[in-house]
Design a protein around this motif. Structure first.
Motif, PDB file in Angstrom:
ATOM      1  N   ASP A  20      45.123  41.496  32.120  1.00 21.72           N
ATOM      2  CA  ASP A  20      43.516  42.603  33.190  1.00 21.72           C
ATOM      3  C   ASP A  20      43.412  43.395  32.288  1.00 21.72           C
ATOM      4  O   ASP A  20      41.736  43.577  32.192  1.00 21.72           O
ATOM      5  N   TYR A  49      41.446  52.044  36.399  1.00 19.10           N
ATOM      6  CA  TYR A  49      42.559  51.472  35.851  1.00 19.10           C
ATOM      7  C   TYR A  49      43.268  52.459  35.946  1.00 19.10           C
ATOM      8  O   TYR A  49      44.516  52.210  36.501  1.00 19.10           O
ATOM      9  N   SER A  84      41.290  42.423  42.585  1.00 20.08           N
ATOM     10  CA  SER A  84      41.048  40.800  42.184  1.00 20.08           C
ATOM     11  C   SER A  84      39.396  40.595  42.576  1.00 20.08           C
ATOM     12  O   SER A  84      38.916  40.511  41.487  1.00 20.08           O
ATOM     13  N   ARG A 100      37.944  48.012  41.337  1.00 18.51           N
ATOM     14  CA  ARG A 100      38.548  48.658  40.255  1.00 18.51           C
ATOM     15  C   ARG A 100      39.892  49.710  40.219  1.00 18.51           C
ATOM     16  O   ARG A 100      41.016  49.472  39.754  1.00 18.51           O
ATOM     17  N   GLN A 103      42.050  48.194  42.412  1.00 17.21           N
ATOM     18  CA  GLN A 103      43.848  47.279  41.316  1.00 17.21           C
ATOM     19  C   GLN A 103      44.846  48.037  40.651  1.00 17.21           C
ATOM     20  O   GLN A 103      45.413  47.491  41.051  1.00 17.21           O
ATOM     21  N   PHE A 162      38.600  37.929  36.675  1.00 13.80           N
ATOM     22  CA  PHE A 162      39.443  38.711  37.556  1.00 13.80           C
ATOM     23  C   PHE A 162      40.032  37.986  38.718  1.00 13.80           C
ATOM     24  O   PHE A 162      40.648  37.539  39.342  1.00 13.80           O
ATOM     25  N   ASN A 165      43.472  35.809  38.332  1.00 15.30           N
ATOM     26  CA  ASN A 165      44.523  36.754  38.562  1.00 15.30           C
ATOM     27  C   ASN A 165      44.649  35.975  40.444  1.00 15.30           C
ATOM     28  O   ASN A 165      45.990  36.048  40.611  1.00 15.30           O
TER      29      ASN A 165
END
Length: 513
Positions: A20, A49, A84, A100, A103, A162, A165
């Motif tokens: 990612d 992130y 995601s 994000r 995430q 994304f 995932n």
């Protein structure tokens, strides 16, 4: 083969975390074009992130020790999958950045538990095999990320970086429920919520100040206010950890010069080796006209060299001094960045970067496995989990701060290279708008000059960070630390891993205090 199902579950999560990070790097130009994102927005897509990982990693480890590592890992997988999906359907940069961050929270829950789950699932030789496979999978993810990201972005659109995932998360959840046993630390204490809050505020304020410095200036009231807030928050964090009854970080670890050197090396390694890659990707795709797949392939020399060298270093340099492995690796990382600065001139293409990326990759491969082993060797076995967690936090924070610092340098270099043209053009170039500007007569010459200037300055600062890390190791590491937790050499973060590579596997199975 059933006994290797826990390893499969853990490797699926770790693979996703690393893919990612690198997937997003090559998709940034398409994101910028699709969502009209400015330069600061692109930085935040990457930075938020890593920042969430750094801020919450130790706290997530403490929570997992208390309520169950399998439970926290599953929660992280589900949150990662949901965020995601939200990232993939985001209708604007603000929403994308927010999701994000979520995430990153899910990633922190996964990141903090993968090593502990492996340590609880395997013993003896099986544990060594498990961590060897785990390290190889992580290295493969780092190398494959740019290619997977390029293929998805080029053929299906950036949102699929994304969406991909979701099936991986579903498989990881199924295997975890089927094969991974729950484990806890019966001595675990409560969460250090004040410490987590203070560290998060400090890291976020510092990162935000650095990202906005290009627009606000270094001496503006906004910049100075944010730096002041960051300093106050970090001071509060230190006070909380010193006086709190349940500190998530034992500050006495920093009494060891070797431990200080390892943490500084981890922070500077991530900042020097990986943080400039997003700016290289912007140049390759927006100004050089390369496809996302082509841009990903340019970055492979670093990932592949690091992966191969890490595998060899774990065997050939296992008994070498950290001054050689970590210090020498950082020296090569700095030299590789400086080589790129020296070779890149206006009008040059991607081939000017390849030798420097290769040298930096060799340095990453030398330093990364030794970082983990040395961190464990400086502390008592009971503190091995905390040492690994702090190293992982330092590396994530290094990525976040590196992207912010180098972004300010890159933007300033672009502006300086415009040759008296409006500085607003630097914003357009930094946001992936070079392709549109190239349609103007004579634009190729000044766009090449601007990117060469911005990237050269970025490489110079990256090189200085690598050399500073090497100097810190040379000054602070006087001897090889006594062996601590028995961590397999190949259990350290794989060489090609950028932001999210785990640092080490604590023998005790814990990842935090």
């Amino acid at each position: 083969m059933r006994k290797w199902l826990p390893l499969t579950a853990v490797c699926l999560g770790a693979f996703m975390l690393l893919v990612d990070v690198t997937i997003v790097t090559v998709a940034l130009p398409d994101m910028a074009a699709d969502m009209s994102t400015d330069f600061a927005g692109l930085q935040w897509v990457m930075d938020v992130y890593a920042l969430a990982l750094a801020a919450l990693l130790l706290g997530a480890g403490s929570l997992a020790d208390r309520i169950g590592r399998r439970r926290v890992y599953l929660g992280g997988l589900l949150l990662f999958a949901a965020s995601s999906l939200a990232c993939g359907v985001a209708d604007g940069p603000a929403a994308l950045i927010a999701f994000r961050a979520v995430q990153g929270i899910g990633g922190a829950a996964m990141f903090a538990t993968t090593m502990a789950l492996l340590s609880a699932a395997y013993q003896g030789r099986d544990r060594g095999v498990a961590f060897g496979v785990w390290g190889a999978v992580n290295g493969a993810a780092a190398a494959a990320g740019p290619i997977i990201g390029g293929l998805l972005t080029e053929h299906f659109g950036w949102r699929w970086i994304f969406f991909i995932n979701l099936p991986v998360c579903a498989l990881a959840v199924w295997v975890t429920l089927k094969a991974v046993a729950e484990s806890r630390d019966p001595r675990a204490r409560g969460l250090d919520l004040p410490g987590m809050a203070a560290f998060t505020v400090g890291a976020a304020a510092l990162t935000y100040a650095l990202i906005r410095v290009g627009e606000n200036g270094w001496t503006s009231a906004a910049t100075l206010g944010l730096f002041g807030l960051a300093a106050a928050a970090f001071a509060a964090f230190v006070l909380v950890e010193l006086r709190g009854s349940r500190p998530m970080l034992d500050l006495s670890l920093f009494r060891s010069p070797v431990f200080v050197a390892v943490m500084a090396a981890g922070l500077l390694l991530s900042g020097a080796a990986f943080s400039y890659l997003m700016y290289v990707s912007l140049w390759l795709q927006s100004a050089e006209g390369m496809s996302p797949v082509g841009g990903g392939l340019v970055l492979l020399p670093m990932s592949l060299a690091g992966f191969v060298v890490a595998a060899l270093a774990g065997r050939l340099l296992h008994g070498a001094s950290p001054r050689l492995t970590i210090g020498g690796g950082l020296l090569l990382i700095g030299a590789g960045a400086l080589l790129q600065a020296w070779m890149l001139d206006p009008g040059d293409g991607w081939t000017a970067l390849a030798p420097g990326l290769l040298v930096s990759g060799v340095g990453v491969g030398m330093a990364t496995p030794a970082l983990a082993a040395t961190a464990m060797g400086t502390v008592a076995p009971a503190r091995a989990g905390m040492a690994g967690g702090v190293l992982n936090t330092a590396r994530q924070l290094g990525t976040a701060l590196g992207i912010a610092v180098l972004g300010a340098v890159f933007h300033a270099g672009l502006a300086d290279g415009l040759g008296g043209r409006p500085r607003e053009l630097a914003d357009a170039l930094a946001s992936g708008g070079a392709g549109r500007l190239l349609a103007e007569p004579g634009a190729r010459e000044w766009i090449d000059a601007a990117f060469a200037g911005g990237l050269r300055d970025t490489f110079l600062v990256s090189g200085a960070m690598g050399l500073a890390g090497a100097l810190a190791v040379a000054l602070l590491v006087r001897r090889r630390p006594a062996a601590g937790a028995p961590v397999p050499a190949q259990g350290g973060a794989p060489a090609g891993a950028p932001a999210g590579a785990p640092a080490a596997a604590p023998a005790s199975g814990r990842t935090s205090a």
